[in-house]
Scaffold this active site. Structure first.
Site, PDB file in Angstrom:
ATOM      1  N   ARG A 250     -33.336 -56.679 -72.015  1.00  0.00           N
ATOM      2  CA  ARG A 250     -32.414 -56.818 -70.876  1.00  0.00           C
ATOM      3  C   ARG A 250     -32.717 -58.047 -70.026  1.00  0.00           C
ATOM      4  O   ARG A 250     -31.811 -58.640 -69.440  1.00  0.00           O
ATOM      5  CB  ARG A 250     -32.469 -55.572 -69.991  1.00  0.00           C
ATOM      6  CG  ARG A 250     -31.756 -54.405 -70.613  1.00  0.00           C
ATOM      7  CD  ARG A 250     -31.938 -53.157 -69.804  1.00  0.00           C
ATOM      8  NE  ARG A 250     -31.252 -52.071 -70.478  1.00  0.00           N
ATOM      9  CZ  ARG A 250     -30.462 -51.201 -69.874  1.00  0.00           C
ATOM     10  NH1 ARG A 250     -30.281 -51.265 -68.584  1.00  0.00           N
ATOM     11  NH2 ARG A 250     -29.865 -50.260 -70.555  1.00  0.00           N
TER      12      ARG A 250
ATOM     13  N   LYS B 253     -22.740 -36.146 -74.602  1.00  0.00           N
ATOM     14  CA  LYS B 253     -22.106 -36.009 -73.282  1.00  0.00           C
ATOM     15  C   LYS B 253     -20.584 -36.101 -73.395  1.00  0.00           C
ATOM     16  O   LYS B 253     -20.000 -37.165 -73.237  1.00  0.00           O
ATOM     17  CB  LYS B 253     -22.632 -37.085 -72.346  1.00  0.00           C
ATOM     18  CG  LYS B 253     -24.077 -36.844 -71.929  1.00  0.00           C
ATOM     19  CD  LYS B 253     -24.674 -38.056 -71.255  1.00  0.00           C
ATOM     20  CE  LYS B 253     -25.416 -38.935 -72.205  1.00  0.00           C
ATOM     21  NZ  LYS B 253     -25.706 -40.262 -71.784  1.00  0.00           N
TER      22      LYS B 253
ATOM     23  N   GLY C 273     -26.925 -45.700 -75.448  1.00  0.00           N
ATOM     24  CA  GLY C 273     -28.376 -45.737 -75.654  1.00  0.00           C
ATOM     25  C   GLY C 273     -28.792 -45.289 -77.042  1.00  0.00           C
ATOM     26  O   GLY C 273     -29.450 -46.026 -77.790  1.00  0.00           O
TER      27      GLY C 273
ATOM     28  N   GLY D 110     -22.780 -46.343 -70.131  1.00  0.00           N
ATOM     29  CA  GLY D 110     -21.789 -45.740 -69.239  1.00  0.00           C
ATOM     30  C   GLY D 110     -20.686 -46.715 -68.871  1.00  0.00           C
ATOM     31  O   GLY D 110     -19.501 -46.355 -68.874  1.00  0.00           O
TER      32      GLY D 110
HETATM   33  P1  ADP Z   1     -25.033 -42.467 -76.647  1.00  0.00           P
HETATM   34  O1  ADP Z   1     -26.308 -42.554 -75.830  1.00  0.00           O
HETATM   35  O2  ADP Z   1     -25.109 -43.276 -77.863  1.00  0.00           O
HETATM   36  O3  ADP Z   1     -23.814 -42.728 -75.819  1.00  0.00           O
HETATM   37  P2  ADP Z   1     -25.025 -39.638 -76.283  1.00  0.00           P
HETATM   38  O4  ADP Z   1     -26.031 -39.858 -75.207  1.00  0.00           O
HETATM   39  O5  ADP Z   1     -23.721 -39.093 -75.890  1.00  0.00           O
HETATM   40  O6  ADP Z   1     -24.847 -40.966 -77.115  1.00  0.00           O
HETATM   41  O7  ADP Z   1     -25.608 -38.632 -77.352  1.00  0.00           O
HETATM   42  C1  ADP Z   1     -26.563 -38.942 -78.273  1.00  0.00           C
HETATM   43  C2  ADP Z   1     -27.353 -37.682 -78.545  1.00  0.00           C
HETATM   44  O8  ADP Z   1     -26.503 -36.699 -79.075  1.00  0.00           O
HETATM   45  C3  ADP Z   1     -28.422 -37.913 -79.542  1.00  0.00           C
HETATM   46  O9  ADP Z   1     -29.673 -37.843 -78.904  1.00  0.00           O
HETATM   47  C4  ADP Z   1     -28.242 -36.762 -80.538  1.00  0.00           C
HETATM   48  O10 ADP Z   1     -29.424 -36.102 -80.827  1.00  0.00           O
HETATM   49  C5  ADP Z   1     -27.282 -35.855 -79.856  1.00  0.00           C
HETATM   50  N1  ADP Z   1     -26.438 -35.103 -80.799  1.00  0.00           N
HETATM   51  C6  ADP Z   1     -25.388 -35.564 -81.506  1.00  0.00           C
HETATM   52  N2  ADP Z   1     -24.868 -34.588 -82.265  1.00  0.00           N
HETATM   53  C7  ADP Z   1     -25.594 -33.488 -82.031  1.00  0.00           C
HETATM   54  C8  ADP Z   1     -25.537 -32.148 -82.506  1.00  0.00           C
HETATM   55  N3  ADP Z   1     -24.633 -31.771 -83.409  1.00  0.00           N
HETATM   56  N4  ADP Z   1     -26.446 -31.279 -82.043  1.00  0.00           N
HETATM   57  C9  ADP Z   1     -27.373 -31.662 -81.152  1.00  0.00           C
HETATM   58  N5  ADP Z   1     -27.478 -32.910 -80.648  1.00  0.00           N
HETATM   59  C10 ADP Z   1     -26.603 -33.808 -81.092  1.00  0.00           C
HETATM   60 MG    MG Z   2     -27.256 -41.451 -74.392  1.00  0.00          MG
END
Ligand code: ADP
Ligand code: MG
Length: 410
Positions: free
Chosen positions: A37, A215, A368, A391
């Site tokens: 970063r 999320k 992330g 976000g």
């Molecule tokens: P990003 O940070 O890429 O935007 P999120 O924070 O929304 O993504 O979610 C990522 C997390 O979602 C990962 O840590 C992963 O373990 C979890 N995840 C995805 N699918 C599942 C699932 N079916 N069951 C439990 N956890 C999940």
């Molecule tokens: Mg995340």
């Protein structure tokens, strides 16, 4: 929309330029674990120095107690920028004067907030850098921001926002100060916006979005906004689980967002949304698992079992869509990929997206965990835009007007 950018500033010589960067790096016991970063804002800072500006850097680090006005706030050594300043100075190969106004953050000391900063900035010569303490030591950074915004604005002549990852924040050092000074986007922010606009304005078809993760509240608005523009949206993770639950499936201990059942039904029933045809169901520790087809017989009664990945047939199906895409956006893991046995879906998607982006598609990824998965398969370099804003990217793709960008548009 026309973003005002750094290159449009005519005369920078001797100007005090406040640069809001995102140096919110992971720090452990004073050691910086990843300096990416900081590196990303080096071009903006070097450009300003070359043009003989006086550069005043602003950032936040972590979440010190009470930064949003809740709870006790103020200076907290644990979140001090000492090691960040040192690292930035190393990367820029230039001295940075660190101003530690440690009285900051106590509302009754408002007058003292920038006592040292004012003195140091008054002494600056062109081509020099000063860095202020963690902006989140001020309780007013994220709450009732007007007074602090004006105080920050007094320290400079021009404001530059470079950290895209904070552009969705209504905060004194982000959107607040921009109201009181001529404000411009730095190179990093500019690059993010130009590339994200390629996706939101005229995406080349087929436009394929891959959406997973945990999320759901951050994904549902993206789904809603991109659905009319996308040709296909491939879903997985919590986004898919929530849809299945809404349809009426029993899912055991699967990750579901119960607040989004209705929304997911509304958005996912269209043919454009492609859903997994098989899933990996197992225990969280990964000791027991099996592949199950997604059909009317799917039922998980045991609460110790959950859907933790997309299955092999789904990976093949998704590959067909990804391989034809001309525009690709990926956010959100397809499963619990932190556990090896449940990582196949996510890592396969990572490889497919990167390979296609390397070739004929314009590829954007963000989030992330999504970036982490791409790093794991070592293909990050093939993606056209690796967004620094998790976000912020989701809100931008969801069609929201980001507070930090609002003031940079003419
Ligand atoms: P990003 O940070 O890429 O935007 P999120 O924070 O929304 O993504 O979610 C990522 C997390 O979602 C990962 O840590 C992963 O373990 C979890 N995840 C995805 N699918 C599942 C699932 N079916 N069951 C439990 N956890 C999940
Ligand atoms: Mg995340």
């Amino acid at each position: 929309m026309k973003l005002r950018t750094l290159k449009q500033i005519k005369n920078l010589k001797n100007k005090r330029v406040l640069v809001r960067v995102d140096f919110n790096v992971p720090v452990n016991n004073g050691k910086i674990l990843d300096d990416e970063r900081i590196k990303l804002s080096v071009p903006t800072i070097e450009y300003l120095l070359k043009k003989k500006a006086k550069v005043i850097l602003l950032t936040h680090l972590g979440r010190p107690a009470g930064y949003n006005g809740k709870g006790k706030s103020g200076y907290d050594k644990k979140f001090a920028l000492t090691s960040v300043v040192k690292k930035a100075s190393e990367l820029l190969n230039k001295e940075i004067k660190f101003v530690e106004d440690i009285k900051i953050g106590r509302a009754k000391d408002q007058e003292l907030y920038f006592a040292n900063a004012e003195k140091e900035i008054a002494k600056m010569k062109d081509g020099e850098i000063v860095m202020l303490e963690n902006m989140r030591f001020f309780p007013e950074e994220a709450k009732e921001i007007t007074k602090l915004s004006k105080k920050i604005a007094k320290l400079g002549d021009i404001f530059v926002l470079d950290g895209f990852a904070v552009a969705h924040r209504e905060a004194a050092s982000v959107s607040g100060v921009a109201k009181y000074l001529p404000s411009f986007a730095g190179f990093l922010l500019e690059k993010e916006i130009i590339n994200l606009n390629k996706v939101t304005e005229k995406p080349k078809s087929p436009f394929v979005v891959v959406l997973g993760g945990a999320k759901v509240e951050t994904k549902a608005p993206v789904l809603k906004n991109l659905l009319p523009k996308a040709d296909y949206v491939l879903i997985g993770g919590g986004v898919f689980n929530t849809y299945l639950k809404a349809v009426g499936y029993k899912l055991g201990g699967s990750l579901v967002d119960n607040d989004y059942l209705k929304d997911s039904l509304k958005y996912c029933k269209t043919m454009k949304v492609i859903k997994p045809i098989d899933v990996v169901v197992g225990t969280e520790d990964g000791k027991h698992y099996e592949v199950l087809k997604v059909n009317s017989k799917l039922e998980i009664k045991n609460s110790k079992l959950a859907i933790l990945d997309i299955g092999p047939a789904t990976i093949r199906l998704y590959a067909e869509y990804i391989k034809k895409a001309k525009t690709l956006v990926w956010n959100g893991a397809m499963g619990y990929f932190e556990k090896r046995v449940y990582s196949t879906g996510t890592l396969s998607v990572a490889r497919l997206v990167a390979s296609r982006a390397r070739g004929r598609a314009f590829g954007v990824i963000g989030g992330g965990e999504t970036l982490e998965a791409m790093e794991r398969v070592k293909m990050t370099e093939f993606v056209d835009l690796v967004s620094t804003g998790g976000g912020a990217m989701l809100e931008y793709l969801a069609g929201k007007k980001l507070p930090g960008i609002r003031a940079l548009i003419s």
